[in-house]
Design a protein around this motif. Structure first.
Motif, short mmCIF file in Angstrom:
data_model
loop_
_atom_site.label_atom_id
_atom_site.label_comp_id
_atom_site.label_asym_id
_atom_site.label_seq_id
_atom_site.Cartn_x
_atom_site.Cartn_y
_atom_site.Cartn_z
N GLN A 1 109.65 87.07 43.46
CA GLN A 1 108.34 87.89 42.87
C GLN A 1 107.01 86.91 43.30
OE1 GLN A 1 108.47 88.12 38.51
NE2 GLN A 1 106.60 89.27 38.52
N VAL A 2 105.99 87.63 43.82
CA VAL A 2 104.79 87.03 44.26
C VAL A 2 103.77 86.57 42.85
CG1 VAL A 2 102.63 87.26 45.43
CG2 VAL A 2 104.78 88.07 46.49
N GLN A 3 103.47 85.30 42.86
CA GLN A 3 102.76 85.12 41.74
C GLN A 3 101.46 84.15 42.26
OE1 GLN A 3 105.16 83.03 38.75
NE2 GLN A 3 104.44 84.47 37.34
N LEU A 4 100.29 84.65 41.53
CA LEU A 4 99.28 83.53 41.71
C LEU A 4 98.79 83.20 40.39
CD1 LEU A 4 96.82 85.87 44.14
CD2 LEU A 4 98.24 83.90 44.62
N VAL A 5 98.82 81.83 40.05
CA VAL A 5 98.53 81.24 38.86
C VAL A 5 97.52 80.25 38.98
CG1 VAL A 5 99.40 79.75 37.10
CG2 VAL A 5 100.97 81.38 38.08
N GLU A 6 96.25 80.48 38.19
CA GLU A 6 95.03 79.90 38.04
C GLU A 6 95.35 78.65 37.15
OE1 GLU A 6 93.78 84.19 38.79
OE2 GLU A 6 95.15 83.18 37.56
N SER A 7 94.43 77.67 37.32
CA SER A 7 94.25 76.61 36.36
C SER A 7 93.18 75.79 36.51
CB SER A 7 95.54 75.79 36.36
OG SER A 7 95.59 75.16 37.77
N GLY A 8 92.79 74.96 35.53
CA GLY A 8 91.58 74.26 35.59
C GLY A 8 90.36 74.64 34.94
N PHE A 37 87.28 85.73 42.19
CA PHE A 37 86.15 86.32 41.65
C PHE A 37 85.83 86.12 40.23
CE2 PHE A 37 85.96 90.06 44.43
CZ PHE A 37 86.97 89.65 45.34
N ARG A 38 85.15 86.62 39.32
CA ARG A 38 84.74 86.13 37.97
C ARG A 38 84.44 87.39 37.30
NH1 ARG A 38 79.82 82.17 38.43
NH2 ARG A 38 78.03 83.89 38.97
N GLN A 39 84.73 87.45 35.95
CA GLN A 39 84.14 88.36 35.04
C GLN A 39 83.76 87.71 33.69
OE1 GLN A 39 86.97 91.63 34.45
NE2 GLN A 39 85.46 93.14 33.57
N TRP A 111 96.72 89.44 42.72
CA TRP A 111 95.70 88.95 41.58
C TRP A 111 96.41 87.93 40.73
CZ3 TRP A 111 90.36 89.58 42.00
CH2 TRP A 111 90.06 90.66 42.71
N GLY A 112 95.73 86.91 40.30
CA GLY A 112 96.27 86.00 39.18
C GLY A 112 95.75 86.62 37.87
N LYS A 113 96.17 85.86 36.88
CA LYS A 113 95.78 86.40 35.33
C LYS A 113 94.62 85.86 34.99
CE LYS A 113 100.46 87.75 33.86
NZ LYS A 113 101.64 87.55 32.98
N GLY A 114 94.04 84.88 35.56
CA GLY A 114 92.67 84.30 35.28
C GLY A 114 92.72 83.09 34.58
N THR A 115 91.63 82.28 34.65
CA THR A 115 91.41 81.26 33.81
C THR A 115 90.06 81.13 33.29
OG1 THR A 115 91.59 78.73 33.66
CG2 THR A 115 90.93 79.70 35.71
#
Length: 121
Positions: A1-8, A37-39, A111-115
């Motif tokens: 499963q492809v995952q992108l995980v943001e941190s920091g 990107f940011r929201q 896409w990751g889930k965001g930080t």
């Protein structure tokens, strides 16, 4: 499963710095264009920075140019965003994206889930 995980992400005072990381797993993203990107609350998602894999060329939104630096470590399958001289208007959830298309928002992008980054004045 492809995952992108943001941190920091976190809380920082105006003028401070943070470094975001985006760890990719499930496949090798060395031939993918990647970016951030940011929201902000109540606002549309907006482009921040992009790294083109084939040339190493980077692109930035005017609002972050000169303050943010995007980079990647292909060996670690990780994308970074160094953010300096942060401003309250940088407060947002930051998302990592990866795509074979030049447009990171194209169909089929990951896409990751965001930080969350919060900059206090």
């Amino acid at each position: 499963q492809v995952q992108l995980v943001e941190s920091g992400g976190g809380l920082v005072q105006a003028g401070g710095s943070l470094r975001l990381s985006c760890a990719a797993s499930g496949r090798t993203f060395s031939t993918y264009n990647m970016g951030w990107f940011r929201q902000a609350p109540g606002k549309e998602r907006e482009f921040v920075a992009r790294y083109m894999w084939i040339s190493g060329t980077t692109y930035y939104a005017d609002s972050v140019k000169g303050r943010f630096t995007i980079s990647r470590d292909s060996a670690k399958n990780t994308l970074y965003l160094q953010m300096n001289n942060l401003k309250p208007e940088d407060t947002a959830v930051y998302y990592c994206a990866a795509s074979r298309s030049a447009s990171l928002e194209a169909s089929g992008s990951y896409w990751g889930k965001g930080t969350l980054v919060t900059v206090s004045s």
